[in-house]
Design a protein around this motif. Structure first.
Motif, PDB file in Angstrom:
ATOM      1  N   TYR A  14       0.801  -1.214   0.000  1.00  0.00           N
ATOM      2  CA  TYR A  14       0.000   0.000   0.000  1.00  0.00           C
ATOM      3  C   TYR A  14       0.840   1.272   0.000  1.00  0.00           C
ATOM      4  N   ARG A  81     -12.561   3.691  -2.383  1.00  0.00           N
ATOM      5  CA  ARG A  81     -12.526   3.169  -3.744  1.00  0.00           C
ATOM      6  C   ARG A  81     -12.375   4.283  -4.770  1.00  0.00           C
ATOM      7  N   SER A  82     -12.933   5.465  -4.461  1.00  0.00           N
ATOM      8  CA  SER A  82     -12.910   6.560  -5.422  1.00  0.00           C
ATOM      9  C   SER A  82     -11.540   7.200  -5.542  1.00  0.00           C
ATOM     10  N   PRO A  84      -7.562   7.403  -6.249  1.00  0.00           N
ATOM     11  CA  PRO A  84      -6.666   6.617  -7.105  1.00  0.00           C
ATOM     12  C   PRO A  84      -5.932   5.536  -6.313  1.00  0.00           C
ATOM     13  N   GLY A  85      -6.025   4.334  -6.783  1.00  0.00           N
ATOM     14  CA  GLY A  85      -5.410   3.209  -6.083  1.00  0.00           C
ATOM     15  C   GLY A  85      -6.461   2.356  -5.402  1.00  0.00           C
ATOM     16  N   LYS A  87      -9.283   1.081  -6.355  1.00  0.00           N
ATOM     17  CA  LYS A  87      -9.749  -0.108  -7.077  1.00  0.00           C
ATOM     18  C   LYS A  87      -8.656  -1.152  -7.197  1.00  0.00           C
ATOM     19  N   PHE A  88      -7.444  -0.699  -7.408  1.00  0.00           N
ATOM     20  CA  PHE A  88      -6.331  -1.647  -7.512  1.00  0.00           C
ATOM     21  C   PHE A  88      -6.213  -2.467  -6.227  1.00  0.00           C
ATOM     22  N   PHE A  89      -6.195  -1.771  -5.081  1.00  0.00           N
ATOM     23  CA  PHE A  89      -6.035  -2.478  -3.806  1.00  0.00           C
ATOM     24  C   PHE A  89      -7.151  -3.487  -3.590  1.00  0.00           C
ATOM     25  N   ARG A  90      -8.368  -3.108  -3.995  1.00  0.00           N
ATOM     26  CA  ARG A  90      -9.489  -4.003  -3.779  1.00  0.00           C
ATOM     27  C   ARG A  90      -9.465  -5.215  -4.698  1.00  0.00           C
ATOM     28  N   SER A  91      -8.658  -5.138  -5.775  1.00  0.00           N
ATOM     29  CA  SER A  91      -8.625  -6.267  -6.716  1.00  0.00           C
ATOM     30  C   SER A  91      -7.474  -7.225  -6.432  1.00  0.00           C
ATOM     31  N   THR A  92      -6.598  -6.880  -5.482  1.00  0.00           N
ATOM     32  CA  THR A  92      -5.445  -7.743  -5.210  1.00  0.00           C
ATOM     33  C   THR A  92      -5.891  -9.083  -4.643  1.00  0.00           C
ATOM     34  N   GLY A  95      -7.270  -8.911  -1.124  1.00  0.00           N
ATOM     35  CA  GLY A  95      -8.382  -7.992  -0.936  1.00  0.00           C
ATOM     36  C   GLY A  95      -8.409  -7.378   0.444  1.00  0.00           C
ATOM     37  N   ASN A 219     -16.541  -2.458   0.680  1.00  0.00           N
ATOM     38  CA  ASN A 219     -17.196  -2.995  -0.504  1.00  0.00           C
ATOM     39  C   ASN A 219     -18.476  -2.283  -0.901  1.00  0.00           C
TER      40      ASN A 219
END
Lengths: 220, 294, 123
Positions: A14, A81-82, A84-85, A87-92, A95, A219
């Motif tokens: 992170y 989520r909004s 920058p970053g 969405k990326f973190f949530r897709s790892t 999670g 989420n």
């Protein structure tokens, strides 16, 4: 290939820094800040002949620096989520588990900084006596632990404005309280009890915060 | 025909928007385009499928077996990338590589370096690194693509990848999709969303059309082009043709629209031109009809 | 392989036609593998479903067969069948030629002369 992240790896994912690096950096900054300003103040006071104020100042500047560090570490790292970053973190692969580890790692950094800086100040105090007692450091440790839990709870407040007001209030109170506290000479039994409670409250507040965050922020 | 994702009744409730229920399939081994106007729900659906957003109901089946998108093993197989703001703006190629390596099990540093070179983005090992915020939109998107393509995944899910790319870069994106699919012949799939399909028609095998949070049509492109026909003719025939058509737009001199293939013969008898539509023409027709029906 | 993107003829038909020609003229022999649908799509820069549809059309005509896990292979062509295919093509081409001749106002003699001249040129 089933490697799970360590706390330090999660923090690195992170923030780009490991637990060790964050601890050393922040502790170093804290000390540099405290020593530098204290030195300047000491020189000015000595030249004015009012050396009795120095210990008050040192405790003030140290406490405020420590509080600011904790504010930074325990008031941020939200990563919505909004942003920058987000969405990326949530897709790892891990999670939310990865996020949890990161927050725990950052909490660890906050505690390590607390212990190291207090320890360092105590050692410094022995070398350059500025009139503070060992007991005062214990009290300071206990109060700081409560402050950590307080900041954890503040992150759950829905009203961000109110949370910030309370954070500033805490900072101001820190400044006011510090000069008074350093006169304590002995640790009483109820100090130890308060300390035990403070110690338990830290992981408790952390877990409650994470559960709240998962339900309302991660989420949704 | 295997499906890489089967979407059953997925819903999501927001304050001013509801997604669903969405029922769709994404076929395995092909490139699927999720087509819809801005606000149709494409990003929400993609986010839900990749575990970035939670759903209110329904379920999705992945690779014919997995159901839980929070399973790290499943997440490793999916290469997700959003359109803008995927990585923090102060990150560089070096930090991206480090975080991708920690975030997934199948990130290949060597491949990332190679792709960065190919996309003319620089070298992740350079001493001097450029922050993402300093790049143009197109180069930023290329960086995201380099990162996600450096992982050995089985499903690529891209949210509006073409939006910030110029026509030349979109062409390159099509080549990248084909390259990705060909590398593991038949085992890999691509899903991407767009509000403008025209530049990506040459690579699209399957299309899913969305409007107002629902799927209004889906199918293989060749089948869709046979089920729906493009009709155009002179204004004189407009009145007779209109009732036979699904969508209709006309002016003083001519008219045009989409009709179901069942009406093709009748329409031809009216001295109109009936032919297979492009995917772009079909999109406009279907989405316009959905707007009118709403 | 040459394909025209902007004509009315669907691309998959063009591909099928060209492959059909290659098979019927013997350029592709029985047992030869066809490129995988995705490799061909990559080379021609078109969608996978297009190449797949082309192959499926050839498969329906009995010219190629899909082997599970290995791809498409050309079927051994019956020599007589081939000859019949060519005969049919010849008749098609001649019909076209006759049509053009009629438009140009050429008579049967003129057409036969042109045919002889071209035949000898090739030999």
């Amino acid at each position: 290939m089933n490697k799970t992240l360590t706390l330090s790896q999660a923090v690195k994912l992170y923030t780009g820094s490991s637990i060790g690096r964050l601890t050393v950096t922040f502790t170093g900054l804290l000390f540099a800040q405290t020593c530098l300003t204290s030195l300047i103040f000491a020189v000015i006071s000595w030249s004015e002949g009012k050396t009795n104020r120095i210990s008050d100042f040192v405790s003030l500047i140290f406490q405020i620096s420590l509080m600011l560090t904790h504010l930074f570490l325990l008031g941020g790292y939200m990563f919505p989520r909004s942003v920058p970053g987000g969405k990326f973190f949530r897709s790892t692969k891990e999670g939310f588990a990865g996020y949890q580890k990161m927050r725990t790692g950052v909490l660890l950094v906050a505690i390590l900084i607390l212990v190291l800086s207090l320890g360092g100040m105590y050692l410094l105090n022995m070398a350059v006596p500025i009139g503070t007692s060992a007991a005062a450091y214990v009290i300071l440790l206990i109060v700081s632990l409560y402050m950590i839990s307080f900041l954890n709870f503040l992150q759950m407040l829905p009203d961000e404005g109110l949370a910030n007001v309370l954070r500033i209030t805490a900072l101001v109170l820190t400044g006011i309280f510090s000069a008074v506290r350093f006169t304590v000479q002995r640790v009483e039994w109820w100090h130890w009890l308060a300390g035990a409670v403070a110690l338990l409250l830290v992981p408790l507040s952390h877990l409650i915060l994470l559960r709240h965050y998962r339900k309302y922020f991660w989420n949704t | 025909m295997k499906n890489v994702i089967e979407i059953k009744g997925i819903t999501k409730h927001y304050k001013d928007f509801t997604l669903g229920g969405v029922d769709a399939v994404i076929p395995c081994g092909f490139t699927t385009a999720l087509i819809g106007v801005n606000g149709a729900g494409k990003t929400t659906l993609i986010d839900i499928l990749c575990g970035v957003t939670g759903k209110s109901g329904g379920e999705a089946l992945y690779f014919g077996e997995r159901r839980d998108i929070d399973d790290p093993a499943l997440r490793n197989r999916i290469g997700y990338c959003s359109s803008m703001n995927f990585f923090p703006p102060n990150w560089t190629l070096k930090t991206i590589a480090a975080s991708m390596e920690l975030g997934f099990d199948n990130f290949d540093r060597a491949r990332f370096t190679e792709l960065c070179r190919r996309f003319k983005l620089g070298d992740p090992a350079d001493k001097k690194q450029k922050k993402l915020a300093k790049l143009s939109d197109g180069n930023r998107m290329r960086t995201y693509l380099a990162a996600v393509l450096s992982r050995d995944t089985e499903l690529l899910v891209l949210d509006e990848p073409a939006s910030s790319l110029d026509p030349l870069a979109r062409d390159m994106l099509c080549d990248l999709f084909r390259e990705y699919l060909a590398a593991r012949d038949g085992e890999r799939s691509v899903l991407f969303s767009t509000h403008n399909i025209s530049d990506m028609e040459n690579v699209t095998d399957y299309a899913v059309f969305m409007s107002h949070g629902k799927v209004i049509a889906q199918g293989f492109v060749e089948d869709l082009k046979q089920s729906y026909q493009l009709v155009h003719g002179d204004a004189a025939q407009a009145a007779k043709a209109k009732p036979l058509m699904m969508t209709f737009s006309g002016n003083a001199t001519s008219f045009e629209g989409i009709a179901l293939v069942e009406q093709a013969d009748k329409l031809r008898a009216l001295d109109t031109a009936v032919e297979a539509p492009t995917l772009q023409q079909l999109s406009v027709g279907l989405l316009r009809k959905a707007e009118q029906d709403e | 392989m040459k394909i025209y993107q902007n004509t009315n003829e669907p691309i998959y038909k063009q591909i099928a036609a060209q492959l059909r020609e290659q098979i019927l003229t013997g350029q592709l022999q029985g047992g030869d593998p066809l490129p995988s649908i995705r490799a061909l799509a990559q080379d021609l820069r078109i969608s996978v479903i297009t190449t797949m549809k082309a192959y499926e059309e050839l498969s329906a005509e009995g010219l190629v067969t899909a082997t599970k896990g290995k791809g498409y292979f050309v079927n051994a062509q019956d020599a007589q069948l081939l000859a019949e295919q060519h005969m049919r093509q010849l008749e098609e081409h001649l019909t076209d030629a006759i049509y053009s001749a009629r438009i140009a106002g050429m008579g049967l003699d003129e057409v036969q002369q042109t045919l002889a001249a071209l035949w000898n040129m090739d030999a």
